[in-house]
Design an enzyme around this catalytic site. Structure first.
Site, PDB file in Angstrom:
ATOM      1  N   SER A 261      36.121  31.413  39.528  1.00  0.00           N
ATOM      2  CA  SER A 261      37.332  30.609  39.583  1.00  0.00           C
ATOM      3  C   SER A 261      37.229  29.458  38.581  1.00  0.00           C
ATOM      4  O   SER A 261      37.020  29.680  37.389  1.00  0.00           O
ATOM      5  CB  SER A 261      37.551  30.119  41.014  1.00  0.00           C
ATOM      6  OG  SER A 261      38.821  29.545  41.178  1.00  0.00           O
ATOM      7  N   LYS A 265      35.896  29.329  34.494  1.00  0.00           N
ATOM      8  CA  LYS A 265      36.438  28.641  33.325  1.00  0.00           C
ATOM      9  C   LYS A 265      35.325  27.839  32.648  1.00  0.00           C
ATOM     10  O   LYS A 265      35.164  27.852  31.419  1.00  0.00           O
ATOM     11  CB  LYS A 265      37.570  27.698  33.737  1.00  0.00           C
ATOM     12  CG  LYS A 265      38.703  28.307  34.549  1.00  0.00           C
ATOM     13  CD  LYS A 265      39.722  27.242  34.940  1.00  0.00           C
ATOM     14  CE  LYS A 265      40.532  27.588  36.169  1.00  0.00           C
ATOM     15  NZ  LYS A 265      41.408  28.739  36.047  1.00  0.00           N
ATOM     16  N   TRP A 352      47.308  35.744  41.113  1.00  0.00           N
ATOM     17  CA  TRP A 352      47.401  34.362  40.646  1.00  0.00           C
ATOM     18  C   TRP A 352      46.567  34.167  39.384  1.00  0.00           C
ATOM     19  O   TRP A 352      46.937  33.417  38.479  1.00  0.00           O
ATOM     20  CB  TRP A 352      46.922  33.442  41.757  1.00  0.00           C
ATOM     21  CG  TRP A 352      47.076  31.969  41.556  1.00  0.00           C
ATOM     22  CD1 TRP A 352      46.070  31.044  41.509  1.00  0.00           C
ATOM     23  CD2 TRP A 352      48.287  31.230  41.413  1.00  0.00           C
ATOM     24  NE1 TRP A 352      46.572  29.781  41.349  1.00  0.00           N
ATOM     25  CE2 TRP A 352      47.938  29.856  41.291  1.00  0.00           C
ATOM     26  CE3 TRP A 352      49.639  31.582  41.383  1.00  0.00           C
ATOM     27  CZ2 TRP A 352      48.887  28.846  41.128  1.00  0.00           C
ATOM     28  CZ3 TRP A 352      50.575  30.575  41.229  1.00  0.00           C
ATOM     29  CH2 TRP A 352      50.210  29.235  41.102  1.00  0.00           C
ATOM     30  N   HIS A 403      40.634  36.781  45.872  1.00  0.00           N
ATOM     31  CA  HIS A 403      39.949  35.794  45.041  1.00  0.00           C
ATOM     32  C   HIS A 403      38.598  35.465  45.665  1.00  0.00           C
ATOM     33  O   HIS A 403      38.518  34.867  46.732  1.00  0.00           O
ATOM     34  CB  HIS A 403      40.823  34.536  44.963  1.00  0.00           C
ATOM     35  CG  HIS A 403      40.343  33.513  43.996  1.00  0.00           C
ATOM     36  ND1 HIS A 403      40.415  33.690  42.633  1.00  0.00           N
ATOM     37  CD2 HIS A 403      39.782  32.293  44.190  1.00  0.00           C
ATOM     38  CE1 HIS A 403      39.931  32.604  42.029  1.00  0.00           C
ATOM     39  NE2 HIS A 403      39.538  31.747  42.960  1.00  0.00           N
TER      40      HIS A 403
END
Length: 422
Positions: A261, A265, A352, A403
């Site tokens: 998540s 990044k 998402w 997720h």
């Protein structure tokens, strides 16, 4: 298993097919490429005013990672490494993640706990503290390291950026956690280290004063192009790598950085900024991570910079609703890791994070890997659900579920590491 050579004629093959069909043998079909579940698309679209419909993704043209800002085409590995890559790094620093400070500092390490025979003698575990010193001021953050006890030669290692919670040494040994399955990694011959993001820089827009960014700025507010939290977390991973590099048992040339998540990044940017990381693994990282901003699918630049303004520079937020004007996109962040390796993961229910945009971004980075003499995934069609695709220095899988980061993701990633390093 029946093997057909090129001496078989079309007629013979056709006859053989007919016999197999008539005798009841089934010819297996290729699994279908992944596509978003229409029912899930409908459900999410009804609940939120964000785009989950592939037909509503705008037409877009990606910036070419192999074209300089002045329009010059990059035609050699040397030109990429000395000109284009530094140029792209500066653009991402200015427009997305921020520029790290050039303040001189020292980093030292202190062992706070140790278990010599963790997991029935499999490994030695250490609780550590990184101590950052600038002038007479210090900042500290904890991390945990496990090294195998019975391997021969130098050991590769995995640094996990944990954005959920801190896992102390004793808890890591006594409680199995699929989010960071340290025993699995050790059994496969890897050293494992982890730290908690908020111990480096708080994951809260109101807590700037308590983190490493404010420490380096001596309490002053950040300038528009100063590093934000994602960059700070990647910086923290590099400090853990500093420690691993001091251990004679660790192969510092084979260290991967992993994140899920927001941690995913940070993992991409950690490897872009620090070329010592041999592999970047970005799991379900979405907008500002592996996914293409221009697709406007799921989480958007406007949404992410509104809710998490401390992750990105204000310049990134200024491209809300006009992502097509960004001079860069996330495939170029992936390309910054080349010729080292990149692994990207998506989840079937995590629309998402835009699984298709994550995969397309990885594919769009392939020309850079190829210019640098490496193979990479360039097939535009996604692999099937729960299928893995590995080509040279890049890999990808999309798994069932939502997720998260779990054992199945780690198992796929270990397979990728094996293909790259062994």
């Amino acid at each position: 298993m029946l093997y057909l050579t090129n001496q078989f004629s079309t007629a013979v093959f056709s006859s053989l097919f007919a016999v197999l069909f008539m005798t009841g043998f089934a010819i297996a079909e290729e699994p279908a490429a992944w596509a978003a579940n229409p029912d899930l698309v409908k459900k999410l679209s009804a609940k939120r005013s964000f785009n989950y419909d592939e037909s509503k993704v705008p037409d877009y043209e990606l910036p070419d990672p192999l074209t300089m800002n002045d329009g010059t085409k990059v035609s050699s590995a040397g030109q990429w490494m000395t000109k284009r890559r530094p140029e792209l790094l500066e653009q991402f620093r200015n427009l997305v993640y921020g520029r790290r400070p050039d303040t001189a500092y020292q980093v030292t390490f202190e062992t706070t706990a140790e278990i010599e025979n963790a997991f029935e003698g499999l490994a030695t575990g250490r609780g550590m503290k990184a101590i950052i010193t600038v002038d007479q001021r210090t900042y500290t953050f904890p991390f945990v390291v496990f090294t195998p006890n019975h391997t021969t030669g130098k050991t590769p290692a995995v640094v996990a950026i944990n954005n959920r919670y801190f896992i102390p040494l004793e808890k890591a040994v006594s409680e199995s956690d699929p989010y960071w399955p340290v025993k699995t990694l050790l059994q496969q011959g890897y050293a494992a280290a982890t730290f908690y993001t908020s111990h480096v820089d708080p994951d809260n827009k109101n807590d700037y004063a308590d983190g490493i960014r404010a420490f380096f700025a001596n309490g002053n507010p950040p300038s528009d192009d100063a590093w934000r939290s994602l960059s700070a977390w990647g910086w923290g991973a590099s400090r853990v790598l500093d420690y691993l590099s001091t251990l004679p048992s660790i192969d510092a040339n084979r260290v991967a950085v992993v994140g899920h998540s927001r941690g995913g990044k940070a993992a991409i940017w950690a490897a872009a900024e620090d070329e010592r990381f041999a592999i970047a693994y970005s799991n379900n990282s979405g907008c500002g991570g592996a996914a293409l901003s221009r697709r406007g699918y799921g989480e958007t630049v406007k949404q992410i910079t509104t809710v998490f303004p401390h992750w990105f520079t204000p310049q990134f937020a200024s491209y809300a609703d006009r992502e097509h004007e960004l001079p860069i996109d996330q495939h170029e962040a992936i390309a910054l890791v080349a010729p080292r390796a990149v692994y990207v993961t998506s989840s079937d229910e995590d629309l998402w994070a835009d699984p298709r945009g994550e995969y397309a971004s990885l594919v769009a980075a392939a020309p850079v890997f190829e210019l640098l003499g490496k193979t990479a995934i360039d097939e535009p069609t996604m692999p099937p659900l729960d299928g893995q695709r590995i080509v040279g220095q890049t890999g990808y899988h999309v798994r069932s579920g939502g997720h998260g980061l779990g054992q199945v993701d780690w198992d796929f990633f270990v397979k990728f590491m094996e293909s790259v390093w062994r």
